[in-house]
Write an enzyme that holds these catalytic residues in place. Structure first.
Site, PDB file in Angstrom:
ATOM      1  N   ARG A 157      -3.879   4.599   4.197  1.00 48.01           N
ATOM      2  CA  ARG A 157      -3.226   5.222   5.450  1.00 48.01           C
ATOM      3  C   ARG A 157      -2.030   5.675   5.009  1.00 48.01           C
ATOM      4  NH1 ARG A 157       0.380   3.839   9.157  1.00 48.01           N
ATOM      5  NH2 ARG A 157      -0.250   4.220  11.422  1.00 48.01           N
ATOM      6  N   GLU A 158      -1.230   5.097   4.191  1.00 53.09           N
ATOM      7  CA  GLU A 158       0.152   5.370   3.794  1.00 53.09           C
ATOM      8  C   GLU A 158       0.108   6.367   2.409  1.00 53.09           C
ATOM      9  OE1 GLU A 158       2.413   4.538   5.778  1.00 53.09           O
ATOM     10  OE2 GLU A 158       1.251   3.336   6.918  1.00 53.09           O
ATOM     11  N   GLN A 159      -0.775   7.394   2.363  1.00 48.34           N
ATOM     12  CA  GLN A 159      -0.660   8.009   1.173  1.00 48.34           C
ATOM     13  C   GLN A 159       0.365   9.151   1.646  1.00 48.34           C
ATOM     14  OE1 GLN A 159      -4.213  10.510   1.520  1.00 48.34           O
ATOM     15  NE2 GLN A 159      -4.588   9.730   3.234  1.00 48.34           N
TER      16      GLN A 159
END
Length: 135
Positions: free
Chosen positions: A62-64
């Site tokens: 998600r936090e790419q």
């Protein structure tokens, strides 16, 4: 957390835009001594050890886009109460996702008007950009 600020400085094609028209998402930016009294308030979750690796795996996806997971000191506001019960300190450090200065998706120091225009005009996959700007 001390020494961090929250800014709409993360260019994003994953959650708030497209490859052709990246949006903006809020990111934590470490101040590196510039503003040591700055604080960021938020919520800290305790995750059971048995599911921690799965949670981190999901969050890492998600936090790419340029975020780095860091282990940082946190402080609990003892004056805050929930249902009139004092909050218990459950951790002194926590993992957070921050934008580092070498992040290719980091767009620092843009004028607020430009950021608001990008957020309100971008094609988004979830919450509308205009709502984000006005709330």
């Amino acid at each position: 957390m001390k020494g961090f600020v929250r800014r709409f400085w993360q260019s994003c094609q994953y959650h708030r835009g497209t490859k052709e028209q990246p949006g903006r998402v809020v990111t934590l930016v470490e101040q590196g001594g510039k503003h040591p009294s700055e604080c960021v308030y938020g919520v800290c979750y305790v995750v059971r050890e048995s599911i921690a690796l799965q949670i981190f795996g999901d969050l890492d996806i998600r936090e790419q886009g340029g975020y780095v997971r860091k282990f940082v000191p946190i402080f609990v506001n003892q004056s805050v109460s929930c249902n009139k019960q004092q909050q218990e300190v459950i951790a002194t450090n926590a993992y957070v996702y921050v934008s580092m200065s070498d992040n290719p998706e980091l767009v620092e120091n843009e004028e607020e008007e430009k950021i608001a225009a990008i957020i309100s005009n971008v094609s988004v996959q979830s919450t509308g950009g205009w709502w984000i700007v006005t709330h």
